[in-house]
Motif scaffolding. Structure first.
Motif, short mmCIF file in Angstrom:
data_model
loop_
_atom_site.label_atom_id
_atom_site.label_comp_id
_atom_site.label_asym_id
_atom_site.label_seq_id
_atom_site.Cartn_x
_atom_site.Cartn_y
_atom_site.Cartn_z
N LEU A 289 39.48 35.92 45.31
CA LEU A 289 40.68 35.19 45.73
C LEU A 289 41.41 35.83 46.90
O LEU A 289 42.21 35.17 47.57
CB LEU A 289 41.66 35.06 44.56
CG LEU A 289 41.19 34.25 43.36
CD1 LEU A 289 42.27 34.21 42.29
CD2 LEU A 289 40.84 32.83 43.79
N GLU A 290 41.13 37.09 47.16
CA GLU A 290 41.87 37.88 48.15
C GLU A 290 42.14 37.16 49.46
O GLU A 290 43.23 37.18 49.99
CB GLU A 290 41.08 39.15 48.43
CG GLU A 290 41.87 40.32 48.89
CD GLU A 290 41.00 41.57 49.00
OE1 GLU A 290 40.62 42.09 47.94
OE2 GLU A 290 40.71 41.98 50.13
N LYS A 291 41.10 36.55 50.02
CA LYS A 291 41.25 35.95 51.34
C LYS A 291 41.44 34.45 51.31
O LYS A 291 41.43 33.79 52.33
CB LYS A 291 40.03 36.30 52.20
CG LYS A 291 40.00 37.78 52.52
CD LYS A 291 38.69 38.22 53.12
CE LYS A 291 38.64 39.73 53.17
NZ LYS A 291 37.29 40.24 53.36
N LYS A 292 41.61 33.91 50.14
CA LYS A 292 41.75 32.46 50.04
C LYS A 292 43.16 32.00 50.42
O LYS A 292 44.08 32.81 50.55
CB LYS A 292 41.47 32.02 48.58
CG LYS A 292 40.03 32.21 48.16
CD LYS A 292 39.12 31.29 48.91
CE LYS A 292 37.70 31.36 48.42
NZ LYS A 292 36.78 30.64 49.30
N SER A 293 43.30 30.69 50.57
CA SER A 293 44.59 30.14 50.94
C SER A 293 45.46 29.97 49.69
O SER A 293 44.95 29.97 48.56
CB SER A 293 44.40 28.77 51.59
OG SER A 293 43.90 27.86 50.64
N VAL A 294 46.75 29.80 49.96
CA VAL A 294 47.71 29.58 48.86
C VAL A 294 47.33 28.31 48.09
O VAL A 294 47.37 28.26 46.86
CB VAL A 294 49.14 29.48 49.43
CG1 VAL A 294 50.12 28.97 48.39
CG2 VAL A 294 49.59 30.83 49.96
N THR B 170 38.54 40.39 35.72
CA THR B 170 39.78 40.13 36.49
C THR B 170 39.65 40.74 37.89
O THR B 170 40.08 40.16 38.88
CB THR B 170 41.05 40.71 35.82
OG1 THR B 170 40.80 42.04 35.40
CG2 THR B 170 41.48 39.85 34.65
N GLN B 171 39.02 41.90 37.96
CA GLN B 171 38.78 42.53 39.27
C GLN B 171 37.90 41.64 40.13
O GLN B 171 38.15 41.46 41.32
CB GLN B 171 38.05 43.86 39.06
CG GLN B 171 38.89 45.05 39.38
CD GLN B 171 38.08 46.33 39.38
OE1 GLN B 171 37.61 46.76 38.35
NE2 GLN B 171 37.95 46.92 40.54
N VAL C 256 44.46 28.94 45.69
CA VAL C 256 44.87 29.71 44.51
C VAL C 256 45.65 28.83 43.53
O VAL C 256 45.48 28.95 42.31
CB VAL C 256 45.67 30.95 44.94
CG1 VAL C 256 46.30 31.65 43.75
CG2 VAL C 256 44.77 31.91 45.68
N TYR D 73 43.14 26.79 41.70
CA TYR D 73 42.33 27.65 40.83
C TYR D 73 43.05 27.95 39.52
O TYR D 73 42.44 27.93 38.44
CB TYR D 73 42.03 28.96 41.57
CG TYR D 73 40.92 29.78 40.97
CD1 TYR D 73 41.22 30.90 40.20
CD2 TYR D 73 39.59 29.46 41.20
CE1 TYR D 73 40.21 31.67 39.66
CE2 TYR D 73 38.57 30.23 40.65
CZ TYR D 73 38.88 31.34 39.88
OH TYR D 73 37.88 32.10 39.36
N VAL E 270 37.46 38.43 39.97
CA VAL E 270 38.19 37.22 40.40
C VAL E 270 39.14 37.58 41.54
O VAL E 270 39.24 36.86 42.53
CB VAL E 270 38.96 36.57 39.23
CG1 VAL E 270 39.88 35.47 39.75
CG2 VAL E 270 37.99 36.02 38.21
N ALA E 271 39.82 38.73 41.41
CA ALA E 271 40.74 39.17 42.46
C ALA E 271 39.99 39.28 43.79
O ALA E 271 40.46 38.82 44.83
CB ALA E 271 41.39 40.49 42.09
N ASP E 272 38.81 39.89 43.76
CA ASP E 272 38.01 40.02 44.99
C ASP E 272 37.71 38.66 45.59
O ASP E 272 37.72 38.49 46.81
CB ASP E 272 36.68 40.73 44.69
CG ASP E 272 36.87 42.21 44.44
OD1 ASP E 272 35.95 42.85 43.91
OD2 ASP E 272 37.97 42.73 44.76
#
Lengths: 386, 161
Positions: free
Chosen positions: B111-116, B104-105, B119, B122, B107-109
């Protein structure tokens, strides 16, 4: 393939607050995660101990009285703005003559420059703040305008340390009163801090090994054989209140009686693993040198970095370095008159120079690193009017 | 009779491969452990749906590293975002706490800078806001969209039309 909501909850709890706020726009369910107490607790815990990703830059308190107070927040390199805080909160703090003193795990310790009894902890993301209640007895006996404040966060509690000078002595001593955030209680340490003959640089405290460490000023105040002839570090054990002197590396202090000398101590490496320690940064004749304390007990230092500012390839011609700090135990951050730069000190980014921003904070900007979390401000927390 | 005599458990992945794993590793999979405990007879082979052999390979890698105290060396760098998502879902199905947290960590890394928009895709979710709700939430969190490195929002360009 669709990802179940509960997994989304877990994933989001690893994100910095700014990203979480951005992704509120994905859908209804996700927008509500950050309102839940359990989510906030998880996110706070998950981000505890992580590197700070932003930098508060503000002018020093002396300048703040004359120039419009401005608190700016910039991202550190690599973190390129997936972390931050809402502008309206920063404006609110700026307008109300607030000074940011310290930050840890998303909490920001501030005080009002014009009203020193107004000390508060706030979280710019949750827009909540909690004023620290100052008991009458403390108010009467102490000069709050000159109090030195420090913040320390553990996973489930925070402590604000107040050092008050006892001016009756020839060599001043300091009484330490501690406010415990979780219970909302004050405790005063039995033993005072005895910094010795020199003034301490209270604006760069180092919490390490259960003690607060401060570096002294330099300058020709003493002659041999005074123990305070050379600058030194004085630590204050937060358990038993014993003050201990640490000597600085020989190379760092041999020319310390001349002017144009500037030294600071900061946390080095990561406290979580055994590589954590204290480092000393010195700038003299436009050259930065960094030592770290390789062995605490024997006080032995090792030099790890030396670089001339001119060799860094900076934009300005006028390379007058004013203030500096070490962030996350591995990044040197310093300011020229116009800009703020970072220089890597660890293996991964050793000597890599990057520009953080142009600043408007005058001669001696003050840096405080920050990480955006949903951490609670504790008891007495109220919503900020902004 | 319980299968205490055998130290190996047989797991059959979705693509038909059989892995013989140590009992200790099977114990880290709460789903598998529950199946073993529920069975009153000796269980011969446990099918693990949604888990493919390439997932099992990585699970075994992680297990070996954590037994050696080197779990920090485990890396999912070589997986792209979708492969990582599949792996996360597999580990979630097997209910493996530690590895799930690691993933989960990771994946968070990513997705952090991706667009709405990214996400949403995804997670396979729809924008279920009314236009007014969306406008309000966008406005309130406008500061969170500021940043050079953040992926621009595709739907924003559409909204301006």
């Amino acid at each position: 393939m669709e990802v179940p909501q509960d997994i989304g909850f877990e994933i989001f709890s690893w994100l910095p607050a700014k990203s979480i706020c951005k992704f509120k726009s994905t859908c209804n369910t996700f927008s509500k995660f950050s309102e839940e107490t359990l989510f906030r607790k998880k996110q706070t815990q998950n981000l505890f101990g992580r590197d700070d990703t932003c930098l508060f830059i503000q002018s020093d308190e002396v300048s703040q009285r004359y120039i419009p107070k401005r608190i700016e927040l910039y991202s550190l390199p690599k973190h390129q703005e997936s972390s931050g805080a809402p502008n309206n909160v920063l404006s609110f703090l700026s307008k109300n003559t607030t000074s940011v003193i310290a930050s840890s795990n998303g909490l920001v310790l501030c005080h009002n420059i014009n009203d020193p009894l107004k000390v508060f902890i706030c979280n710019p993301i949750t827009k909540s703040w909690s004023f620290i209640p100052i008991p009458e007895s403390l108010q009467i006996n102490n000069n709050f305008a000159n109090a030195k404040l420090m913040l320390h966060c553990s996973l489930d509690d925070y402590k604000v340390y107040f050092l008050f000078e006892n001016t009756m002595e020839w060599n001043p001593t300091y009484t330490c009163s501690v406010y415990h955030g979780k219970e909302g209680v004050w405790k005063t340490m039995e033993r005072c801090f005895l910094p010795g003959g020199r003034d301490m640089k209270f604006d760069m405290p180092v919490f390490y090994n259960g003690a607060l460490h401060f570096i002294s000023n330099s300058g020709e105040y003493y002659e041999r054989p005074s123990p305070f002839y050379k600058p030194y570090i004085m630590s204050y054990n937060l358990e038993n209140g014993i003050s201990t002197m640490f000597r600085l590396p020989r190379e760092a202090i041999r020319d310390c009686h001349r002017p144009c000398n500037n030294m600071g101590i900061f946390n080095w490496g990561k406290a979580s693993n055994s590589n954590g320690s204290i480092c000393l940064v010195k700038i003299r004749k436009s050259t930065f040198t960094v030592w770290y304390l390789r062995d605490y007990e024997s006080c032995s230092w090792e030099k790890v970095f030396k670089m001339r500012v001119r060799a860094m390839g900076l934009k300005e011609k006028d390379l007058d370095v004013t203030s500096f700090t070490v962030v996350n135990g591995n990044l040197l951050v310093f300011a020229t008159n116009e800009r703020v730069y970072s220089c890597g000190l660890d293996d991964k980014r050793f000597m890599v120079i990057e520009e953080i921003c142009q600043h408007n904070c005058g001669f001696n900007p003050h840096f405080i690193s920050y990480l955006d979390t949903y951490r609670s401000c504790g008891i007495n927390a109220k919503t900020m009017p902004c | 009779m319980a299968s205490s005599s055998s130290n190996l458990i047989s797991l059959k992945t979705s693509d038909g491969t059989v892995f013989k794993v140590e009992r200790a590793l099977a114990k880290t999979m709460k789903t598998v452990q529950a199946i073993i405990e529920e069975a009153d007879a000796n269980i011969y082979m446990i099918p693990i749906h949604n888990v493919f052999s390439h997932h099992m390979d990585m699970i075994i890698d992680y297990y070996k590293l954590s037994v050696a105290g080197k779990s920090k060396e485990f890396s999912v760098e070589k997986l792209d975002n979708d492969e990582l998502k599949d792996f996360l879902l597999a580990v979630h199905y097997l209910n493996m706490e530690d590895l799930f947290e690691v993933l989960t960590q990771a994946v968070a890394d990513r997705l952090e800078k991706k667009s709405v928009g990214y996400v949403r895709k995804y997670f396979g979710i729809e924008n279920d806001f009314t236009p007014e709700e969306y406008a309000a939430i966008r406005k309130k969190n406008d500061w969170a969209f500021k940043g050079d490195d953040i992926e621009p929002e595709e739907d924003e360009e559409k909204q301006e039309e």
